[in-house]
Design a protein around this motif. Sequence first.
Motif, PDB file in Angstrom:
ATOM      1  N   VAL A  14       0.837  -1.203   0.000  1.00  0.00           N
ATOM      2  CA  VAL A  14       0.000   0.000   0.000  1.00  0.00           C
ATOM      3  C   VAL A  14       0.875   1.257   0.000  1.00  0.00           C
ATOM      4  O   VAL A  14       0.585   2.212  -0.722  1.00  0.00           O
ATOM      5  CB  VAL A  14      -0.982  -0.023   1.190  1.00  0.00           C
ATOM      6  CG1 VAL A  14      -1.661   1.323   1.377  1.00  0.00           C
ATOM      7  CG2 VAL A  14      -2.017  -1.123   0.994  1.00  0.00           C
ATOM      8  N   ILE A  23      -1.701   2.105  -9.283  1.00  0.00           N
ATOM      9  CA  ILE A  23      -1.770   0.694  -8.945  1.00  0.00           C
ATOM     10  C   ILE A  23      -1.759  -0.083 -10.262  1.00  0.00           C
ATOM     11  O   ILE A  23      -2.551   0.190 -11.156  1.00  0.00           O
ATOM     12  CB  ILE A  23      -3.003   0.359  -8.075  1.00  0.00           C
ATOM     13  CG1 ILE A  23      -2.994  -1.103  -7.646  1.00  0.00           C
ATOM     14  CG2 ILE A  23      -4.302   0.763  -8.732  1.00  0.00           C
ATOM     15  CD1 ILE A  23      -4.011  -1.445  -6.570  1.00  0.00           C
ATOM     16  N   VAL A  52      -6.848   2.893   0.129  1.00  0.00           N
ATOM     17  CA  VAL A  52      -6.602   2.654  -1.300  1.00  0.00           C
ATOM     18  C   VAL A  52      -7.884   2.927  -2.083  1.00  0.00           C
ATOM     19  O   VAL A  52      -7.875   3.659  -3.081  1.00  0.00           O
ATOM     20  CB  VAL A  52      -6.104   1.213  -1.563  1.00  0.00           C
ATOM     21  CG1 VAL A  52      -6.104   0.908  -3.062  1.00  0.00           C
ATOM     22  CG2 VAL A  52      -4.711   1.013  -0.988  1.00  0.00           C
TER      23      VAL A  52
END
Length: 65
Positions: A14, A23, A52
């Motif tokens: 993360v 990502i 996230v």
Amino acid sequence: MLVSEPTVSVEKLVNHIFCSRQITRHDQRVLMSLLLSKEALSLEEHSYIDQVFERLRRGLIHVVD
């Protein structure tokens, strides 16, 4: 790409995602395998995952191939 899957933690992955502001598909696969390999997530891990998704929703993290 990030370090191989067995050596990476949810926190480390993360943090990598937050630093790069993106990502990748590989990051997604590693994250899913980490999450599915555990019987239960800690409160801290839940918080990381929520962050996230929130950053994705707000456009602060981009999905790339």
